[in-house]
Design an enzyme around this catalytic site. Structure first.
Site, PDB file in Angstrom:
ATOM      1  CB  SER A   1       8.698   5.542  -1.904  1.00  0.00           C
ATOM      2  OG  SER A   1       9.280   5.521  -0.625  1.00  0.00           O
TER       3      SER A   1
ATOM      4  CG  LEU B   1       3.531  -1.707   5.042  1.00  0.00           C
ATOM      5  CD1 LEU B   1       2.629  -2.845   4.543  1.00  0.00           C
ATOM      6  CD2 LEU B   1       4.172  -2.116   6.367  1.00  0.00           C
TER       7      LEU B   1
ATOM      8  CB  ALA C   1       9.458  -1.754  -2.694  1.00  0.00           C
TER       9      ALA C   1
ATOM     10  CB  ALA D   1       0.446   2.261   4.146  1.00  0.00           C
TER      11      ALA D   1
ATOM     12  N   PRO E   1       0.833  -1.207   0.000  1.00  0.00           N
ATOM     13  CG  PRO E   1      -0.097  -1.095   2.143  1.00  0.00           C
ATOM     14  CD  PRO E   1       0.654  -2.006   1.215  1.00  0.00           C
TER      15      PRO E   1
ATOM     16  CG  ASP F   1      12.304   3.392   4.216  1.00  0.00           C
ATOM     17  OD1 ASP F   1      12.741   3.375   5.378  1.00  0.00           O
ATOM     18  OD2 ASP F   1      11.160   3.775   3.920  1.00  0.00           O
TER      19      ASP F   1
HETATM   20  N1  LIG Z   1       2.605   0.924  -7.179  1.00  0.00           N
HETATM   21  C1  LIG Z   1       3.205   2.100  -7.361  1.00  0.00           C
HETATM   22  N2  LIG Z   1       3.255   2.660  -8.605  1.00  0.00           N
HETATM   23  C2  LIG Z   1       3.853   3.861  -8.782  1.00  0.00           C
HETATM   24  N3  LIG Z   1       4.410   4.593  -7.803  1.00  0.00           N
HETATM   25  C3  LIG Z   1       4.377   4.089  -6.571  1.00  0.00           C
HETATM   26  C4  LIG Z   1       3.791   2.822  -6.280  1.00  0.00           C
HETATM   27  N4  LIG Z   1       3.926   2.586  -4.967  1.00  0.00           N
HETATM   28  C5  LIG Z   1       4.559   3.677  -4.456  1.00  0.00           C
HETATM   29  N5  LIG Z   1       4.843   4.565  -5.405  1.00  0.00           N
HETATM   30  C6  LIG Z   1       5.476   5.884  -5.201  1.00  0.00           C
HETATM   31  O1  LIG Z   1       5.811   6.012  -3.829  1.00  0.00           O
HETATM   32  C7  LIG Z   1       5.069   7.109  -3.229  1.00  0.00           C
HETATM   33  C8  LIG Z   1       4.728   6.783  -1.784  1.00  0.00           C
HETATM   34  O2  LIG Z   1       5.912   6.883  -1.022  1.00  0.00           O
HETATM   35  P1  LIG Z   1       5.951   7.325   0.491  1.00  0.00           P
HETATM   36  O3  LIG Z   1       7.375   7.376   0.906  1.00  0.00           O
HETATM   37  O4  LIG Z   1       5.099   8.522   0.701  1.00  0.00           O
HETATM   38  O5  LIG Z   1       5.219   6.132   1.233  1.00  0.00           O
HETATM   39  P2  LIG Z   1       5.748   4.662   1.557  1.00  0.00           P
HETATM   40  O6  LIG Z   1       7.111   4.482   0.996  1.00  0.00           O
HETATM   41  O7  LIG Z   1       4.714   3.702   1.133  1.00  0.00           O
HETATM   42  O8  LIG Z   1       5.762   4.677   3.149  1.00  0.00           O
HETATM   43  P3  LIG Z   1       7.020   4.918   4.151  1.00  0.00           P
HETATM   44  O9  LIG Z   1       8.040   5.725   3.421  1.00  0.00           O
HETATM   45  O10 LIG Z   1       6.402   5.626   5.309  1.00  0.00           O
HETATM   46  O11 LIG Z   1       7.460   3.543   4.494  1.00  0.00           O
HETATM   47  C9  LIG Z   1       3.863   7.266  -4.124  1.00  0.00           C
HETATM   48  O12 LIG Z   1       3.337   8.573  -4.052  1.00  0.00           O
HETATM   49  C10 LIG Z   1       4.455   6.973  -5.499  1.00  0.00           C
HETATM   50  O13 LIG Z   1       5.168   8.074  -6.002  1.00  0.00           O
HETATM   51  C1  LIG Z   2      10.318   8.573   8.326  1.00  0.00           C
HETATM   52  C2  LIG Z   2      11.488   7.789   7.723  1.00  0.00           C
HETATM   53  O1  LIG Z   2      12.449   7.578   8.763  1.00  0.00           O
HETATM   54  C3  LIG Z   2      11.045   6.407   7.273  1.00  0.00           C
HETATM   55  C4  LIG Z   2       9.983   6.352   6.206  1.00  0.00           C
HETATM   56  O2  LIG Z   2       9.728   4.986   5.864  1.00  0.00           O
HETATM   57  C5  LIG Z   2      12.079   8.611   6.604  1.00  0.00           C
HETATM   58  C6  LIG Z   2      13.414   8.082   6.136  1.00  0.00           C
HETATM   59  O3  LIG Z   2      14.099   7.353   6.878  1.00  0.00           O
HETATM   60  O4  LIG Z   2      13.814   8.434   5.003  1.00  0.00           O
HETATM   61 MG   LIG Z   3       8.739   5.841   1.468  1.00  0.00          MG
END
Ligand SMILES: Nc1ncnc2c1ncn2[C@@H]1O[C@H](COP(=O)(O)OP(=O)(O)OP(=O)(O)O)[C@@H](O)[C@H]1O
Ligand SMILES: C[C@@](O)(CCO)CC(=O)[O-]
Ligand SMILES: [Mg+2]
Length: 328
Positions: free
Chosen positions: A120, A117, A122, A115, A112, A164
């Protein structure tokens, strides 16, 4: 078509504080983003994303300096959706020296968005790996992680840690402190995830903590205290002491909450897990909404979460031993 996948992650300890040089311990889990790329004969990018929360979409752009992407979506949605992929392809161009290469990119992800996990990281790791391989260059995981970090750093306005991206590239449990990134041994942990169906904006949440830290000495102390929790957590991990890990996760959550990155639904899920007998529970990642991670070897937490209003999905997560996976 060249295809790579990379796993998402949960933070056992240390998100946010890791941005300021404290250690953190994230752990890769078996939910993956899969990115396929195919070289084009022009310099455009065509991105097809299957599993974005803004329904699947296709966008084609590039070629001209000011060319507007050809897609039926608002600019802000589009930016959010494409900036990580864009910047990952820039890294591919830089590594390979093929400045004008264009790609058809297809993204399929079970992670998701926004969220906690690590969707971004990955997506970026898988995209850089597939892109470079498509041009005949195979990066070692450490180099891949570094390139992916540069992408996150750029998109998140200079506010990102290596945690990450290193975790997603190498898999397993890792310890990151500044630019020192290493894999560590972890016992098989009984991880349960609760997801509220929502998302937080990583950049904004990181900025919020930065401001608090600059404004109040006690907020800076809170960030340092998270570092102490992580160091204790490393000992508990080495001892395989799940009860102690749980206590430390609870403490870590309290401090994240004090730093303003929790939310009502995250609190509700954390308490549902604790009430169900979990050894510990905390938010994971940037926060603001999204996921919690709990430790519970029994079924109780998963069951309780699945009946908790505001929790949209509850599932057990397996540790992903493998980081980037080269599929074709
Ligand atoms: N399936 C996908 N297709 C295209 N872009 C994606 C996809 N999944 C994630 N992304 C990119 O990653 C962004 C989300 O990244 P963000 O760092 O805000 O959240 P996260 O990596 O899921 O959570 P966190 O960094 O807190 O672990 C999306 O806005 C998009 O740009
Ligand atoms: C909030 C944060 O520590 C983790 C986001 O998944 C930001 C980062 O380490 O880049
Ligand atoms: Mg992220």
């Amino acid at each position: 078509m060249t295809v790579s996948s990379a796993p998402g992650k949960v933070y056992l300890f240390g998100e946010h504080a890791v941005v300021y040089g404290e250690p953190a311990v994230p752990c890769a889990i078996e939910v993956r983003a899969r990115v396929g790329v195919k070289r084009r004969d022009d310099s455009k990018l065509r991105v097809h994303a299957e599993d974005l929360s803004l329904d699947g979409f296709t966008v084609e752009y590039g070629g001209g300096a000011d060319e507007r992407p050809d897609v039926n979506a608002s600019e802000s949605l589009l930016m959010a959706a494409t900036q990580y992929v864009d910047s990952a392809i820039e890294q591919v161009r830089e590594v390979t020296g093929e400045e004008d290469v264009g790609f058809d990119v297809t993204i399929e992800s079970n992670i998701p968005l926004g969220a906690g996990l690590g969707s971004s990281a990955a997506v970026v790791v898988a995209a850089i790996d597939a892109g470079t391989r498509a041009l005949g260059t195979t990066l070692e995981p450490v180099e891949l992680a570094e390139r992916a970090y540069r992408t996150e750093h750029e998109v998140q306005d200079g506010q990102a840690s290596r945690a990450d991206t290193f975790c997603s590239a190498t898999g397993g449990a890792v310890r990151v402190e500044g630019d020192d990134c290493r894999s560590i041994d972890a016992p098989d942990l009984p991880l349960v995830i609760g997801f509220d169906g929502g998302a937080g904006e990583t950049g904004e949440l990181v900025s919020g903590v930065r401001t608090l830290r600059e404004e109040y000495e006690f907020a800076a102390d809170t960030v340092e205290a998270i570092g102490d929790i992580v160091r204790n957590g490393e000992d508990a991990l080495a001892d395989g002491d799940v009860a102690e890990l749980g206590r430390l996760m609870n403490f870590n959550h309290g401090l994240l909450s004090a730093l303003g990155v929790s939310s009502r639904s995250l609190e509700t899920m954390v308490w549902a897990a604790r009430d169900a007998g979990a050894d510990g529970a905390k938010l994971t990642g940037a926060g603001g909404g999204g996921c919690i991670v709990a430790l519970d070897p029994t079924e109780e937490t998963e069951t309780a979460l699945s009946f908790t209003p505001g929790c949209e999905d509850a599932f057990r997560a397996e540790l992903a031993e493998e980081g980037v996976r080269r599929i074709e």
